[in-house]
Motif scaffolding. Structure first.
Motif, PDB file in Angstrom:
ATOM      1  N   SER A 134      13.605  59.196   7.771  1.00  0.00           N
ATOM      2  CA  SER A 134      14.705  59.810   8.513  1.00  0.00           C
ATOM      3  C   SER A 134      14.280  60.164   9.942  1.00  0.00           C
ATOM      4  O   SER A 134      15.042  59.970  10.889  1.00  0.00           O
ATOM      5  CB  SER A 134      15.234  61.043   7.784  1.00  0.00           C
ATOM      6  N   ALA A 135      13.063  60.675  10.104  1.00  0.00           N
ATOM      7  CA  ALA A 135      12.586  61.016  11.445  1.00  0.00           C
ATOM      8  C   ALA A 135      12.337  59.759  12.274  1.00  0.00           C
ATOM      9  O   ALA A 135      12.643  59.723  13.469  1.00  0.00           O
ATOM     10  CB  ALA A 135      11.317  61.850  11.362  1.00  0.00           C
ATOM     11  N   ALA A 136      11.811  58.711  11.646  1.00  0.00           N
ATOM     12  CA  ALA A 136      11.577  57.450  12.355  1.00  0.00           C
ATOM     13  C   ALA A 136      12.891  56.834  12.802  1.00  0.00           C
ATOM     14  O   ALA A 136      13.003  56.322  13.912  1.00  0.00           O
ATOM     15  CB  ALA A 136      10.810  56.476  11.466  1.00  0.00           C
ATOM     16  N   GLU A 137      13.902  56.900  11.945  1.00  0.00           N
ATOM     17  CA  GLU A 137      15.209  56.353  12.307  1.00  0.00           C
ATOM     18  C   GLU A 137      15.825  57.122  13.469  1.00  0.00           C
ATOM     19  O   GLU A 137      16.378  56.533  14.399  1.00  0.00           O
ATOM     20  CB  GLU A 137      16.147  56.364  11.105  1.00  0.00           C
ATOM     21  N   ALA A 138      15.701  58.432  13.458  1.00  0.00           N
ATOM     22  CA  ALA A 138      16.228  59.254  14.556  1.00  0.00           C
ATOM     23  C   ALA A 138      15.503  58.940  15.861  1.00  0.00           C
ATOM     24  O   ALA A 138      16.133  58.810  16.915  1.00  0.00           O
ATOM     25  CB  ALA A 138      16.103  60.737  14.212  1.00  0.00           C
ATOM     26  N   ASN A 139      14.173  58.810  15.793  1.00  0.00           N
ATOM     27  CA  ASN A 139      13.400  58.487  17.002  1.00  0.00           C
ATOM     28  C   ASN A 139      13.767  57.116  17.540  1.00  0.00           C
ATOM     29  O   ASN A 139      13.829  56.908  18.754  1.00  0.00           O
ATOM     30  CB  ASN A 139      11.895  58.531  16.712  1.00  0.00           C
ATOM     31  N   CYS A 140      13.991  56.174  16.651  1.00  0.00           N
ATOM     32  CA  CYS A 140      14.342  54.811  17.070  1.00  0.00           C
ATOM     33  C   CYS A 140      15.734  54.786  17.712  1.00  0.00           C
ATOM     34  O   CYS A 140      15.913  54.219  18.785  1.00  0.00           O
ATOM     35  CB  CYS A 140      14.280  53.885  15.864  1.00  0.00           C
ATOM     36  N   LYS A 141      16.697  55.401  17.065  1.00  0.00           N
ATOM     37  CA  LYS A 141      18.083  55.383  17.555  1.00  0.00           C
ATOM     38  C   LYS A 141      18.228  56.065  18.910  1.00  0.00           C
ATOM     39  O   LYS A 141      19.079  55.678  19.702  1.00  0.00           O
ATOM     40  CB  LYS A 141      19.021  56.051  16.543  1.00  0.00           C
ATOM     41  N   LYS A 142      17.396  57.065  19.201  1.00  0.00           N
ATOM     42  CA  LYS A 142      17.537  57.764  20.480  1.00  0.00           C
ATOM     43  C   LYS A 142      17.123  56.895  21.664  1.00  0.00           C
ATOM     44  O   LYS A 142      17.416  57.221  22.798  1.00  0.00           O
ATOM     45  CB  LYS A 142      16.775  59.086  20.481  1.00  0.00           C
ATOM     46  N   ASN A 143      16.463  55.757  21.394  1.00  0.00           N
ATOM     47  CA  ASN A 143      16.093  54.825  22.461  1.00  0.00           C
ATOM     48  C   ASN A 143      17.247  53.907  22.861  1.00  0.00           C
ATOM     49  O   ASN A 143      17.147  53.194  23.857  1.00  0.00           O
ATOM     50  CB  ASN A 143      14.890  53.981  22.034  1.00  0.00           C
ATOM     51  N   SER A 144      18.327  53.901  22.102  1.00  0.00           N
ATOM     52  CA  SER A 144      19.488  53.076  22.441  1.00  0.00           C
ATOM     53  C   SER A 144      20.201  53.673  23.650  1.00  0.00           C
ATOM     54  O   SER A 144      20.560  54.847  23.647  1.00  0.00           O
ATOM     55  CB  SER A 144      20.456  52.996  21.259  1.00  0.00           C
ATOM     56  N   THR A 180      19.903  48.284  22.354  1.00  0.00           N
ATOM     57  CA  THR A 180      20.309  48.699  21.018  1.00  0.00           C
ATOM     58  C   THR A 180      19.083  48.674  20.114  1.00  0.00           C
ATOM     59  O   THR A 180      18.478  47.626  19.943  1.00  0.00           O
ATOM     60  CB  THR A 180      21.396  47.769  20.460  1.00  0.00           C
ATOM     61  N   CYS A 181      18.745  49.821  19.533  1.00  0.00           N
ATOM     62  CA  CYS A 181      17.536  49.915  18.710  1.00  0.00           C
ATOM     63  C   CYS A 181      17.903  50.231  17.267  1.00  0.00           C
ATOM     64  O   CYS A 181      18.754  51.083  17.005  1.00  0.00           O
ATOM     65  CB  CYS A 181      16.623  51.009  19.253  1.00  0.00           C
ATOM     66  N   ASP A 182      17.233  49.539  16.333  1.00  0.00           N
ATOM     67  CA  ASP A 182      17.428  49.743  14.901  1.00  0.00           C
ATOM     68  C   ASP A 182      16.085  49.755  14.201  1.00  0.00           C
ATOM     69  O   ASP A 182      15.144  49.073  14.618  1.00  0.00           O
ATOM     70  CB  ASP A 182      18.297  48.633  14.312  1.00  0.00           C
ATOM     71  N   LEU A 183      16.011  50.490  13.109  1.00  0.00           N
ATOM     72  CA  LEU A 183      14.781  50.603  12.337  1.00  0.00           C
ATOM     73  C   LEU A 183      14.725  49.497  11.289  1.00  0.00           C
ATOM     74  O   LEU A 183      15.708  49.209  10.626  1.00  0.00           O
ATOM     75  CB  LEU A 183      14.734  51.960  11.645  1.00  0.00           C
ATOM     76  N   TYR A 184      13.568  48.862  11.171  1.00  0.00           N
ATOM     77  CA  TYR A 184      13.362  47.808  10.172  1.00  0.00           C
ATOM     78  C   TYR A 184      12.152  48.126   9.346  1.00  0.00           C
ATOM     79  O   TYR A 184      11.265  48.786   9.740  1.00  0.00           O
ATOM     80  CB  TYR A 184      13.177  46.440  10.852  1.00  0.00           C
TER      81      TYR A 184
END
Length: 79
Positions: A52-62, A75-79
């Motif tokens: 959840s923290a990794a996804e939040a950090n990734c999405k904030k780069n969009s 557009t950033c997404d977690l994989y």
């Protein structure tokens, strides 16, 4: 007593957040009426955190930025 200890240990392990490596993949696209815009690019970053923290950090780069008639959309997404 032994069953209670095993049950408490199991519950504690389920509630523990696991830190793992995730890949944040960002697509960068340029649009506008300016000739010679760069092609779309892709870059990846490794994030070590809980999911959840990794996804939040990734999405904030969009982001989306417009300057001098050129729009850059990342557009950033977690994989």
């Amino acid at each position: 007593m032994k069953k209670l200890t095993v049950l408490l240990f199991t519950i504690a392990m389920m509630n523990t957040s696991c830190t793992r490596e995730f890949i944040c993949q960002c697509h960068v696209k340029y649009t506008g009426n300016v000739p010679g815009l760069p092609d779309s690019t892709l870059h990846e970053t490794v994030i070590k955190n809980t999911k959840s923290a990794a996804e939040a950090n990734c999405k904030k780069n969009s982001t989306t930025t417009t300057q001098d008639g050129v729009t850059m959309t990342e557009t950033c997404d977690l994989y």
